[in-house]
Design a protein around this motif. Structure first.
Motif, mmCIF file in Angstrom:
data_model
loop_
_atom_site.group_PDB
_atom_site.id
_atom_site.type_symbol
_atom_site.label_atom_id
_atom_site.label_comp_id
_atom_site.label_asym_id
_atom_site.label_seq_id
_atom_site.Cartn_x
_atom_site.Cartn_y
_atom_site.Cartn_z
ATOM 1 N N ASN A 1 54.407 45.764 45.572
ATOM 2 C CA ASN A 1 55.254 46.278 44.797
ATOM 3 C C ASN A 1 55.482 47.852 45.754
ATOM 4 O OD1 ASN A 1 52.747 48.181 44.797
ATOM 5 N ND2 ASN A 1 52.110 47.497 42.700
ATOM 6 N N ALA A 2 55.878 48.726 45.012
ATOM 7 C CA ALA A 2 56.171 50.003 45.562
ATOM 8 C C ALA A 2 55.195 50.634 46.803
ATOM 9 C CB ALA A 2 56.784 50.897 45.001
ATOM 10 N N LEU A 3 54.020 50.271 46.276
ATOM 11 C CA LEU A 3 52.833 50.826 47.007
ATOM 12 C C LEU A 3 52.275 50.074 48.046
ATOM 13 C CD1 LEU A 3 50.916 51.994 43.893
ATOM 14 C CD2 LEU A 3 52.255 53.313 45.191
ATOM 15 N N GLY A 4 52.864 48.830 47.999
ATOM 16 C CA GLY A 4 52.244 47.981 49.316
ATOM 17 C C GLY A 4 52.000 46.563 48.847
ATOM 18 N N VAL A 5 51.459 45.877 49.836
ATOM 19 C CA VAL A 5 51.193 44.304 49.649
ATOM 20 C C VAL A 5 49.636 44.118 49.723
ATOM 21 C CG1 VAL A 5 51.417 42.137 50.439
ATOM 22 C CG2 VAL A 5 53.386 43.878 50.829
ATOM 23 N N VAL A 6 49.230 43.286 48.745
ATOM 24 C CA VAL A 6 47.681 42.822 48.559
ATOM 25 C C VAL A 6 47.582 41.356 48.988
ATOM 26 C CG1 VAL A 6 45.538 42.843 47.236
ATOM 27 C CG2 VAL A 6 47.067 44.762 46.998
ATOM 28 N N GLY A 7 46.562 41.247 49.947
ATOM 29 C CA GLY A 7 46.574 39.688 50.374
ATOM 30 C C GLY A 7 45.541 39.025 49.439
ATOM 31 N N THR A 8 45.177 37.748 49.991
ATOM 32 C CA THR A 8 44.150 36.925 49.060
ATOM 33 C C THR A 8 42.798 37.710 48.859
ATOM 34 O OG1 THR A 8 45.051 35.083 50.258
ATOM 35 C CG2 THR A 8 43.157 34.730 48.895
ATOM 36 N N GLU A 9 42.445 37.597 47.635
ATOM 37 C CA GLU A 9 41.014 38.198 47.095
ATOM 38 C C GLU A 9 40.695 37.206 45.977
ATOM 39 O OE1 GLU A 9 41.806 42.923 47.725
ATOM 40 O OE2 GLU A 9 41.240 41.942 45.740
ATOM 41 N N ASP A 10 39.376 37.009 45.703
ATOM 42 C CA ASP A 10 38.956 36.034 44.717
ATOM 43 C C ASP A 10 37.972 37.175 44.183
ATOM 44 O OD1 ASP A 10 38.218 34.284 43.065
ATOM 45 O OD2 ASP A 10 37.574 32.823 44.647
ATOM 46 N N VAL A 11 38.102 37.350 42.797
ATOM 47 C CA VAL A 11 36.854 38.398 42.419
ATOM 48 C C VAL A 11 36.429 37.739 40.895
ATOM 49 C CG1 VAL A 11 37.810 40.334 43.267
ATOM 50 C CG2 VAL A 11 38.738 39.606 41.031
ATOM 51 N N GLU A 12 35.438 38.048 40.563
ATOM 52 C CA GLU A 12 34.727 37.721 39.373
ATOM 53 C C GLU A 12 35.279 38.566 38.252
ATOM 54 O OE1 GLU A 12 30.349 37.098 37.097
ATOM 55 O OE2 GLU A 12 30.489 37.772 39.373
ATOM 56 N N LEU A 13 35.333 37.801 37.164
ATOM 57 C CA LEU A 13 35.775 38.826 35.861
ATOM 58 C C LEU A 13 34.849 38.581 34.663
ATOM 59 C CD1 LEU A 13 39.585 37.989 35.618
ATOM 60 C CD2 LEU A 13 38.719 40.070 36.871
ATOM 61 N N THR A 14 34.766 39.817 33.933
ATOM 62 C CA THR A 14 34.021 39.598 32.664
ATOM 63 C C THR A 14 35.005 39.694 31.531
ATOM 64 O OG1 THR A 14 32.313 40.194 31.238
ATOM 65 C CG2 THR A 14 33.412 41.805 32.609
ATOM 66 N N HIS A 15 34.712 39.203 30.395
ATOM 67 C CA HIS A 15 35.748 39.649 29.216
ATOM 68 C C HIS A 15 34.827 39.750 27.965
ATOM 69 C CE1 HIS A 15 35.308 35.368 27.249
ATOM 70 N NE2 HIS A 15 34.933 34.946 28.483
ATOM 71 N N ASP A 16 35.656 40.434 27.046
ATOM 72 C CA ASP A 16 35.013 40.632 25.735
ATOM 73 C C ASP A 16 36.375 40.760 24.753
ATOM 74 O OD1 ASP A 16 36.412 42.933 26.218
ATOM 75 O OD2 ASP A 16 34.497 44.207 26.464
ATOM 76 N N ALA A 17 36.171 41.183 23.593
ATOM 77 C CA ALA A 17 37.388 41.080 22.684
ATOM 78 C C ALA A 17 38.529 41.975 23.017
ATOM 79 C CB ALA A 17 36.915 41.759 21.403
ATOM 80 N N GLY A 18 38.414 43.050 24.129
ATOM 81 C CA GLY A 18 39.528 43.780 24.435
ATOM 82 C C GLY A 18 40.166 43.304 25.781
ATOM 83 N N GLY A 19 39.647 42.532 26.235
ATOM 84 C CA GLY A 19 40.432 41.598 27.394
ATOM 85 C C GLY A 19 39.412 41.422 28.733
ATOM 86 N N PHE A 20 40.085 41.413 29.899
ATOM 87 C CA PHE A 20 39.164 40.947 31.022
ATOM 88 C C PHE A 20 39.173 42.288 31.835
ATOM 89 C CE2 PHE A 20 41.605 37.060 29.997
ATOM 90 C CZ PHE A 20 40.502 36.094 30.247
ATOM 91 N N ALA A 21 37.839 42.220 32.536
ATOM 92 C CA ALA A 21 37.747 43.372 33.478
ATOM 93 C C ALA A 21 36.935 42.871 34.700
ATOM 94 C CB ALA A 21 36.869 44.407 32.783
ATOM 95 N N LEU A 22 36.777 43.635 35.724
ATOM 96 C CA LEU A 22 36.091 43.434 36.904
ATOM 97 C C LEU A 22 34.619 43.314 36.361
ATOM 98 C CD1 LEU A 22 37.582 45.468 39.922
ATOM 99 C CD2 LEU A 22 37.778 43.098 39.615
ATOM 100 N N ALA A 23 33.716 42.400 36.899
ATOM 101 C CA ALA A 23 32.330 42.073 36.565
ATOM 102 C C ALA A 23 31.545 42.845 37.534
ATOM 103 C CB ALA A 23 32.024 40.781 36.713
ATOM 104 N N GLY A 24 31.504 44.209 37.664
ATOM 105 C CA GLY A 24 30.597 44.926 38.560
ATOM 106 C C GLY A 24 31.471 45.125 39.912
ATOM 107 N N ARG A 25 30.794 45.789 40.945
ATOM 108 C CA ARG A 25 31.541 45.962 42.059
ATOM 109 C C ARG A 25 31.961 44.840 42.910
ATOM 110 N NH1 ARG A 25 28.920 51.002 45.013
ATOM 111 N NH2 ARG A 25 30.714 50.603 46.361
#
Length: 476
Positions: A157-181
Motif C-alpha cells: 500500500n502507500a506505506l510500503g511492501v511486506v513480503g512472505t510471512e507465516d504467523v499463528e492466529l487465535t480467534h474468539d467471537a470477535g474475530g482473529f488476532a495474533l497469537a502472542g508475539r
C-alpha cells in the motif's frame, strides 16, 4: 485490489464480519456475495460497529465473473468493496485476465476491493501467485500445524511492501488476532553446518566430515543437542523403542532451543504408524525419514531441510498433546451415547489440525439390519468404534486418512463391505452426533453369524430330529 483465500466458509465469513465491524463510522462500503454468504455475514454483524453506509449486492457465479463491468454501476467510488465468493467461481476460467480487468476498473473508480474466497483450492492459490502483478496483496487463512495460520504472500500500500510471512492466529467471537508475539525465524548460532546424530543412522559408515558428530546413545545426543541452536540433530527410531520418550525429547529440545534447530527422525525398523508420525511432527520433528530409504536417499532428505526453520506451533503441554494424539482404550460396537462422547473427545486433535480422523455413515443393504452387517466385523485398533443409530451404522476410524478408508473397511469387515452396505458417507463435523438417538445407552448384542448370511425373511427355523421306522422286504 487484495485477495484473501480461506480454506473454510466459516473462517471466510468471520473475516468479512471483522473487516466490516472494524470500519470507521464515516466510511462507505459495498458487500457482494451470494444469498448464503449474505446471511452468514450480515446476521452476525455488531449493530453498533461498522461503516455508516453499506450497499448490498447479491451475486451468483456469472455475476461475479462480470464484476469488472458492474463496478461502474454500483457506485463503487470511495468505497471498500468486499466480495465474499466461493473459490469454485473461477474454476476453468482465466483468473489472470479477470484480475487484470477488475483491478483496472477498481483503480478507475477510486475504490478498494478485497476478495475473500472460501474453499480449499490449490489451483486458485497457484494461479494468483503466478499473476501477482495484477494484485496489490495476497494472503491465505488456513488451519494446520496445530492451529490457525495466516500466510501472507505479499501486501503493498502507500506505506510500503511486506513480503512472505507465516504467523499463528487465535480467534474468539470477535474475530482473529495474533497469537502472542511472533518468533524470529532468522536466529542462528553459527552451527548451521553441524550434524549431531546417533551412530546407528549411518548404518556403520564413519562420520562423513568434520561437521558430523556421532553418539552411541540417545542420552549423549540429547545432552549435546541441548546447547545447539541451528544444527541438525538426527535420532534413530528402532523397533521396541518407546515412542513417547522420543516424542518428549523432541518436545523438550524444540521448547528450549527454538525453531532454528533441525530435528530429524530416521525409522530403522517399520514401527511408525500415521498417528505416531503426527505425534513426532507435533512435538518438533522437522523431518521423518521412513524405513526402507537408502542411506544416500536419507542424506539427500537431510540436505533438503538445510536453511529452513520449523514453522509449526509447539503445544506447551506435552501430556495434553499426547492425550489428543492417542486413542481412547475402546473399540468395536458400543452404545450410541458412548460412541458420541468418545468421538467428541478424540476429535480434538483434528480440530487443531494435528491429526486426521474419519467419521462415516454406512447404510446396510436391503434385507440386512445394521446388527447383522456387524456380525462379520473385527475391530483390531483402539479408537475404531461403531454404533447403531437411526437405522444406520456410524463408524469412527481413529488416525485414518481419507485415502485409507476403503482399506480400513476391508480389514474390519470379513465379508465384502461393498455388498453389506449400499452406501457410505463421510461426515466433516460432529453435528449428526447431537441427535436424540445418541442419548441411548443400550449396548447392542451382535446376532449369530448364521442369521447374518441371509435376509431375515429367508431365515429358516432350526431342524429337529424325527423318529422314522424302516421295514425289511424279503427277497423274491
Amino acid at each position: 485490489m487484495y485477495w484473501l483465500a480461506c480454506d473454510t466458509a466459516e473462517d471466510a465469513a468471520m473475516v468479512c464480519r471483522q473487516v466490516v465491524n472494524a470500519m470507521a463510522e464515516d466510511a462507505k462500503a459495498a458487500f457482494i456475495s451470494d444469498a448464503r454468504g449474505m446471511r452468514e455475514v450480515l446476521d452476525a454483524l455488531d449493530p453498533d460497529l461498522g461503516p455508516g453506509e453499506m450497499a448490498l449486492y447479491e451475486a451468483d457465479r456469472q455475476a461475479a465473473l462480470h464484476l469488472a463491468e458492474d463496478l461502474s454501476r454500483i457506485e463503487a467510488s470511495g468505497r471498500l468493496v468486499l466480495a465474499f465468493l466461493p473459490a469454485a467461481v473461477w474454476e476453468g476460467g482465466d483468473i489472470g485476465q479477470w484480475c487484470h480487468e477488475v483491478r483496472d476498473r477498481v483503480r478507475d473508480t477510486g475504490a478498494v476491493l478485497l476478495v475473500v474466497s472460501e474453499g480449499q483450492s490449490v489451483w486458485l492459490v497457484e494461479q494468483l501467485r503466478a499473476h501477482n502483478q495484477n494484485l496489490d496483496g495476497m494472503a491465505q487463512l488456513y488451519r494446520g500445524q496445530g492451529g490457525m495460520r495466516y500466510l501472507l504472500h505479499f501486501w503493498s500500500n502507500a506505506l510500503g511492501v511486506v513480503g512472505t510471512e507465516d504467523v499463528e492466529l487465535t480467534h474468539d467471537a470477535g474475530g482473529f488476532a495474533l497469537a502472542g508475539r511472533p518468533h524470529s525465524l532468522g536466529r542462528t548460532g553459527g552451527d548451521e553446518l553441524l550434524c549431531l546424530a546417533q551412530r546407528k543412522v549411518l548404518e556403520g559408515a564413519p562420520a562423513f566430515s568434520e561437521h558430523w558428530q556421532l553418539f552411541d546413545s540417545v542420552s549423549e545426543l540429547g545432552v549435546r543437542a541441548g546447547v545447539a541452536v541451528s544444527a541438525t540433530v538426527i535420532f534413530a527410531m528402532e523397533g521396541g523403542q518407546r515412542l513417547d520418550i522420543l516424542a518428549q525429547q523432541l518436545h523438550t529440545l524444540r521448547q528450549l532451543r527454538g525453531n532454528a534447530l533441525k530435528l530429524v527422525v530416521r525409522e530403522m525398523a517399520p514401527t511408525l504408524r500415521y498417528q505416531d508420525e503426527q505425534l513426532l511432527l507435533a512435538c518438533g520433528a522437522s523431518l521423518i525419514v521412513p524405513f526402507g530409504a537408502s542411506l544416500s536417499r536419507f542424506l539427500t532428505q537431510v540436505d533438503s531441510i538445510q536453511g529452513y526453520a520449523w514453522r509449526r506451533r509447539l503445544p506447551s503441554d506435552f501430556e495434553a498433546l499426547l492425550t489428543r494424539l492417542r486413542p481412547l482404550p475402546v473399540c468395536g460396537l458400543v452404545a450410541p451415547r458412548v460412541f458420541a462422547e468418545a468421538v467428541q473427545q478424540m476429535w480434538q486433535g483434528r480440530r487443531n489440525g494435528e491429526i486426521v480422523h474419519q467419521l462415516l455413515v454406512l447404510r446396510p443393504a436391503p434385507g440386512l439390519s445394521p446388527l447383522q452387517a456387524c456380525s462379520r466385523s473385527l475391530f483390531r485398533r483402539d479408537g475404531d468404534i461403531a454404533c447403531i443409530a437411526n437405522g444406520v451404522l456410524y463408524l469412527f476410524l481413529f488416525a485414518c486418512r481419507a485415502e485409507g478408508v476403503e482399506q480400513a473397511l476391508d480389514y474390519i469387515f470379513q465379508l465384502s463391505w461393498r455388498e453389506l452396505f449400499i452406501g457410505q458417507e463421510l461426515l466433516d463435523d460432529l453435528g449428526a452426533l447431537e441427535a436424540p438417538a445418541f442419548l441411548d445407552e443400550t449396548v447392542p448384542e451382535s446376532p449369530s453369524v448364521e442369521s447374518a448370511s441371509m435376509p431375515l425373511s429367508q431365515v429358516r427355523p432350526a431342524l429337529n430330529p424325527r423318529r422314522i421306522s424302516l421295514q425289511q422286504w424279503e427277497a423274491a
